[in-house]
Scaffold this motif. Structure first.
Motif, PDB file in Angstrom:
ATOM      1  N   SER A 213      18.133   2.874  10.199  1.00 48.94           N
ATOM      2  CA  SER A 213      16.779   2.300  10.229  1.00 48.94           C
ATOM      3  C   SER A 213      15.745   3.360  10.575  1.00 48.94           C
ATOM      4  O   SER A 213      14.658   3.397   9.996  1.00 48.94           O
ATOM      5  CB  SER A 213      16.703   1.168  11.248  1.00 48.94           C
ATOM      6  N   GLY A 214      16.057   4.229  11.529  1.00 47.99           N
ATOM      7  CA  GLY A 214      15.140   5.302  11.899  1.00 47.99           C
ATOM      8  C   GLY A 214      14.912   6.280  10.759  1.00 47.99           C
ATOM      9  O   GLY A 214      13.775   6.719  10.517  1.00 47.99           O
ATOM     10  N   LEU A 215      15.972   6.637  10.052  1.00 47.36           N
ATOM     11  CA  LEU A 215      15.827   7.551   8.911  1.00 47.36           C
ATOM     12  C   LEU A 215      15.015   6.905   7.790  1.00 47.36           C
ATOM     13  O   LEU A 215      14.189   7.561   7.154  1.00 47.36           O
ATOM     14  CB  LEU A 215      17.199   7.984   8.397  1.00 47.36           C
ATOM     15  N   TYR A 216      15.233   5.620   7.560  1.00 56.95           N
ATOM     16  CA  TYR A 216      14.458   4.908   6.547  1.00 56.95           C
ATOM     17  C   TYR A 216      12.977   4.871   6.932  1.00 56.95           C
ATOM     18  O   TYR A 216      12.100   5.114   6.092  1.00 56.95           O
ATOM     19  CB  TYR A 216      15.007   3.494   6.360  1.00 56.95           C
ATOM     20  N   ALA A 217      12.690   4.580   8.206  1.00 58.09           N
ATOM     21  CA  ALA A 217      11.294   4.540   8.659  1.00 58.09           C
ATOM     22  C   ALA A 217      10.649   5.916   8.543  1.00 58.09           C
ATOM     23  O   ALA A 217       9.494   6.035   8.137  1.00 58.09           O
ATOM     24  CB  ALA A 217      11.230   4.048  10.099  1.00 58.09           C
ATOM     25  N   ARG A 218      11.397   6.958   8.881  1.00 58.45           N
ATOM     26  CA  ARG A 218      10.868   8.321   8.765  1.00 58.45           C
ATOM     27  C   ARG A 218      10.542   8.654   7.309  1.00 58.45           C
ATOM     28  O   ARG A 218       9.508   9.253   7.012  1.00 58.45           O
ATOM     29  CB  ARG A 218      11.879   9.314   9.324  1.00 58.45           C
ATOM     30  N   ARG A 219      11.426   8.247   6.412  1.00 61.85           N
ATOM     31  CA  ARG A 219      11.199   8.496   4.988  1.00 61.85           C
ATOM     32  C   ARG A 219       9.956   7.756   4.495  1.00 61.85           C
ATOM     33  O   ARG A 219       9.147   8.301   3.733  1.00 61.85           O
ATOM     34  CB  ARG A 219      12.425   8.056   4.208  1.00 61.85           C
ATOM     35  N   GLN A 220       9.795   6.517   4.927  1.00 68.81           N
ATOM     36  CA  GLN A 220       8.637   5.745   4.518  1.00 68.81           C
ATOM     37  C   GLN A 220       7.344   6.340   5.068  1.00 68.81           C
ATOM     38  O   GLN A 220       6.331   6.396   4.367  1.00 68.81           O
ATOM     39  CB  GLN A 220       8.780   4.293   4.971  1.00 68.81           C
ATOM     40  N   LEU A 221       7.365   6.792   6.314  1.00 72.57           N
ATOM     41  CA  LEU A 221       6.167   7.416   6.899  1.00 72.57           C
ATOM     42  C   LEU A 221       5.827   8.721   6.199  1.00 72.57           C
ATOM     43  O   LEU A 221       4.654   9.022   5.976  1.00 72.57           O
ATOM     44  CB  LEU A 221       6.363   7.652   8.393  1.00 72.57           C
ATOM     45  N   ALA A 222       6.840   9.502   5.847  1.00 75.71           N
ATOM     46  CA  ALA A 222       6.583  10.756   5.134  1.00 75.71           C
ATOM     47  C   ALA A 222       5.993  10.470   3.758  1.00 75.71           C
ATOM     48  O   ALA A 222       5.076  11.146   3.319  1.00 75.71           O
ATOM     49  CB  ALA A 222       7.872  11.564   5.002  1.00 75.71           C
ATOM     50  N   ARG A 223       6.507   9.445   3.089  1.00 76.21           N
ATOM     51  CA  ARG A 223       5.990   9.079   1.773  1.00 76.21           C
ATOM     52  C   ARG A 223       4.549   8.581   1.897  1.00 76.21           C
ATOM     53  O   ARG A 223       3.693   8.923   1.097  1.00 76.21           O
ATOM     54  CB  ARG A 223       6.860   8.001   1.153  1.00 76.21           C
ATOM     55  N   PHE A 224       4.270   7.795   2.923  1.00 75.91           N
ATOM     56  CA  PHE A 224       2.932   7.254   3.125  1.00 75.91           C
ATOM     57  C   PHE A 224       1.939   8.362   3.461  1.00 75.91           C
ATOM     58  O   PHE A 224       0.858   8.429   2.895  1.00 75.91           O
ATOM     59  CB  PHE A 224       2.955   6.220   4.252  1.00 75.91           C
TER      60      PHE A 224
END
Length: 123
Positions: free
Chosen positions: A69-80
């Motif tokens: 979940s943390g890696l997914y959130a990090r990926r989404q924040l980087a994309r955003f």
């Protein structure tokens, strides 16, 4: 702001309820699987004996879920942040930079107690 935090607290309580409901079921299921496959919770490998009780495996599963979940959130924040100049700290050509506290201070000087005292004494 109040509704936002109320929603967060409701989601946290729901997740806690789900984890307290699902974890014992997962633990019992893992114990049952090990008893069906191996006959016990211990696995012999070389000269060592490893124990895999259902509780341990459930905690590992929760840890891996948290990491994922943390890696997914990090990926989404980087994309955003890469898609939005304001988040990346860059400004587009021809646009003004976002206001800072110093710019706001220069635009409207703050009044302090000394300014009020001078106005009262010297009308």
């Amino acid at each position: 702001r109040g509704r936002t935090f109320a929603t967060i607290y409701a989601v946290i309580r729901l997740c806690l309820l789900l984890s307290l409901t699902i974890s014992p079921l997962l633990s019992g299921f893992v114990d049952w699987i090990f008893s069906q496959v191996n006959g016990s919770q211990h696995i012999q490998f070389g000269g060592f004996s490893y124990s895999f009780p259902g509780v341990r495996v459930s905690l590992w599963a929760g840890g891996w879920l948290t990491i994922a979940s943390g890696l997914y959130a990090r990926r989404q924040l980087a994309r955003f942040s890469s898609g939005h100049p304001a988040m990346a700290g860059a400004t587009q050509e021809g646009s003004s930079p976002p206001p800072t506290s110093e710019g706001a201070r220069d635009a409207a000087p703050a009044a302090n107690a000394a300014d009020f005292a001078d106005e009262e004494m010297n009308p």
